[in-house]
Design a protein around this motif. Structure first.
Motif, PDB file in Angstrom:
ATOM      1  N   ASP A 284     -40.473  22.755 -25.135  1.00 33.24           N
ATOM      2  CA  ASP A 284     -41.381  23.877 -25.372  1.00 33.24           C
ATOM      3  C   ASP A 284     -41.901  23.857 -26.815  1.00 33.24           C
ATOM      4  N   VAL A 285     -43.173  24.169 -26.955  1.00 29.46           N
ATOM      5  CA  VAL A 285     -43.769  24.285 -28.285  1.00 29.46           C
ATOM      6  C   VAL A 285     -44.457  25.639 -28.384  1.00 29.46           C
ATOM      7  N   TYR A 286     -44.007  26.420 -29.353  1.00 31.91           N
ATOM      8  CA  TYR A 286     -44.661  27.689 -29.639  1.00 31.91           C
ATOM      9  C   TYR A 286     -45.507  27.475 -30.886  1.00 31.91           C
ATOM     10  N   MET A 287     -46.742  27.955 -30.836  1.00 32.90           N
ATOM     11  CA  MET A 287     -47.659  27.658 -31.941  1.00 32.90           C
ATOM     12  C   MET A 287     -48.481  28.876 -32.299  1.00 32.90           C
TER      13      MET A 287
ATOM     14  N   ARG B 159     -33.959  24.352 -33.022  1.00 35.34           N
ATOM     15  CA  ARG B 159     -35.259  25.008 -33.149  1.00 35.34           C
ATOM     16  C   ARG B 159     -35.909  24.397 -34.377  1.00 35.34           C
TER      17      ARG B 159
ATOM     18  N   LEU C 148     -45.619  25.716 -36.012  1.00 31.54           N
ATOM     19  CA  LEU C 148     -45.034  25.260 -34.752  1.00 31.54           C
ATOM     20  C   LEU C 148     -43.554  25.572 -34.732  1.00 31.54           C
TER      21      LEU C 148
ATOM     22  N   THR D 244     -44.936  15.868 -30.755  1.00 29.94           N
ATOM     23  CA  THR D 244     -43.658  16.211 -30.135  1.00 29.94           C
ATOM     24  C   THR D 244     -43.430  15.313 -28.928  1.00 29.94           C
TER      25      THR D 244
ATOM     26  N   THR E   4     -39.649  14.853 -33.110  1.00 26.22           N
ATOM     27  CA  THR E   4     -40.930  15.168 -33.736  1.00 26.22           C
ATOM     28  C   THR E   4     -40.907  14.726 -35.184  1.00 26.22           C
TER      29      THR E   4
ATOM     30  N   ASN F 140     -50.007  30.589 -26.803  1.00 22.62           N
ATOM     31  CA  ASN F 140     -50.153  29.978 -28.123  1.00 22.62           C
ATOM     32  C   ASN F 140     -51.514  30.269 -28.741  1.00 22.62           C
TER      33      ASN F 140
ATOM     34  N   HIS G 171     -40.623  14.660 -25.651  1.00 24.22           N
ATOM     35  CA  HIS G 171     -39.527  15.287 -24.896  1.00 24.22           C
ATOM     36  C   HIS G 171     -39.236  14.474 -23.646  1.00 24.22           C
TER      37      HIS G 171
ATOM     38  N   PHE H 187     -40.658  24.085 -32.236  1.00 25.09           N
ATOM     39  CA  PHE H 187     -40.434  23.107 -31.170  1.00 25.09           C
ATOM     40  C   PHE H 187     -38.974  23.192 -30.741  1.00 25.09           C
TER      41      PHE H 187
ATOM     42  N   LYS I 183     -47.084  15.602 -27.000  1.00 29.17           N
ATOM     43  CA  LYS I 183     -48.103  16.578 -27.405  1.00 29.17           C
ATOM     44  C   LYS I 183     -48.445  16.341 -28.875  1.00 29.17           C
TER      45      LYS I 183
END
Lengths: 137, 177
Positions: B153-156, B28, B145, B40, B51, A125, B42, B147, B98
Motif C-alpha cells: 500500500d502507498v498513501y500519498m 512504515r 509518501l 515502490t 523502495t 491519494n 512489492h 509505503f 509503482k
C-alpha cells in the motif's frame, strides 16, 4: 463528490459506477469529445466535477487529448487544477504515463486491470473524498 | 482503523536522499519527494517490499568524483540494486511496481531533473521487464509518501505549500528535493 467516468467499454463504466455507487454522484461518457462537452456543461451549470476518470484509447478524441482540453477549460475559468484527473488505461508504457502526467496535466495513472481497492486508494491519494494522510503523523 | 493510523503501528523509517532498502518485516516507510523519485516494489507472495529515494537519474552522468554515494542516490543504480536484492529473496515472479515523484521546478521547464528522473525510472523498469501498475509523477509540488512494504500500500499526499524550486545545493525542505 461528483465524478465523470469516461470509457468506451460499457463493462468498464459499469465496474467504475458500481465501485463508486453510494460514494459519489457519477456521470458517464463514451469518448473524449463527449467527456469534454460534459465537463464544460457542468462548469456552465455551476456544478463542476470533482474528478474525471479517463481511459486513453477511445474512438475519436483519446483520453490524453481530453485531459488537455479539460485543463484548458479550467484555465479559461480561472479554476486551473481544481478537478482531479485520473487516467485508467491498459496502456502501461512510459510514453503514455509520462504524456498523461507531464504534458496533459493528469494527477495520476493506473493501469488496467484494477480492483476496487486500487481505484479507491488512488482516489483517496488525490484527496477524494479525503486524503488518508490528513491527520496522520 | 487502518495500519497507517494504528496505535500499534509499524516501525517507522524515514528515507532521506540516497537511502533505500528491502523490507521483509512490517514497516512504515516515509519518503518526502520533490524532483526526486521513489519506486515502490512489492511481492504479494513473499510479503516483501522495497523502495528508494533517488536524487538524480543516472550514476554515469552525475556521479561525484571520489565519493562513494552508495546505490540509492541515482535512479538507475537504485533500481538495479533493489532488483538484485529482491531477486536473491525470490521476489521477482509477482513484483508490483509503482513510480512516484519527479516534480518539475517552476523554472526548469520540460528539461527539468524531475522528468529525467522519472524517464530513467521507467526505462530501467522496462529493461527489467517490469510493468508499472500505477504512477503519480510530475506537477510542481512535492509529495509525501507512506509505503507499507508488507502490503504494498502507498498513501500519498501532494504538499500544497511546497513548490519545487529545482536542485538545491543546501539542505532541502523535508529532506528531499
Amino acid at each position: 463528490m461528483k465524478l465523470l467516468l469516461v470509457d468506451d467499454e460499457p463493462v468498464a463504466l459499469r465496474f467504475l459506477s458500481g465501485v463508486l455507487a453510494g460514494r459519489a454522484r457519477t456521470e458517464t461518457a463514451p469518448d473524449g469529445a463527449s467527456a469534454v462537452a460534459a465537463f464544460a456543461r457542468a462548469l456552465d451549470q455551476g456544478e463542476p466535477f470533482d474528478a474525471v476518470i479517463l481511459d486513453i484509447m477511445m474512438p475519436g478524441m483519446d483520453g490524453i487529448e481530453a485531459a488537455r482540453r479539460i485543463r484548458a477549460l479550467e484555465r479559461g475559468r480561472g479554476r486551473e487544477g481544481a478537478c482531479r484527473l485520473l487516467m485508467l488505461s491498459c496502456l502501461d508504457g512510459a510514453e503514455h504515463q509520462m504524456a498523461a502526467q507531464y504534458d496533459a496535466g493528469a494527477d495520476g495513472y493506473l493501469t488496467k486491470p484494477v480492483d476496487s481497492a486500487d481505484l479507491l486508494a488512488a482516489l483517496a491519494n488525490l484527496g477524494l473524498p479525503e486524503n488518508p494522510l490528513d491527520g496522520a503523523e | 482503523m487502518n495500519a497507517l493510523l494504528s496505535p500499534e503501528g509499524f516501525p517507522v523509517r524515514h528515507l532521506g536522499i540516497g537511502e533505500g532498502g528491502v523490507f521483509d518485516s512490517p514497516a512504515r516507510v516515509h519518503v518526502l519527494l520533490g524532483s526526486c523519485v521513489a519506486v515502490t516494489f512489492h511481492s504479494p507472495s513473499r510479503g516483501v517490499g522495497a523502495t528508494f529515494h533517488a536524487l538524480l537519474p543516472a550514476r554515469a552522468e552525475f556521479a561525484r568524483q571520489g565519493q562513494d554515494d552508495g546505490p540509492f542516490r541515482y535512479v538507475d543504480s537504485a533500481i538495479a540494486e533493489l532488483l538484485h536484492r529482491l531477486a536473491s529473496l525470490r521476489c521477482m515472479a509477482d513484483l508490483e511496481v509503482k513510480v512516484f515523484g519527479g516534480a518539475n521546478s517552476l523554472v526548469q521547464g520540460e528539461f527539468g531533473i524531475g522528468m529525467k528522473n522519472v524517464r530513467t525510472a521507467f526505462a530501467g523498469l522496462a529493461s527489467a521487464g517490469l510493468r508499472v501498475t500505477a504512477s503519480n509523477v510530475g506537477g510542481t509540488r512535492g509529495r509525501k509518501l507512506v509505503f507499507l512494504p508488507s502490503t504494498g500500500d502507498v498513501y500519498m499526499k501532494i504538499l500544497s505549500e511546497t513548490p519545487v524550486h529545482g536542485m538545491r545545493s543546501g539542505p532541502a525542505p523535508f529532506g528531499g528535493v
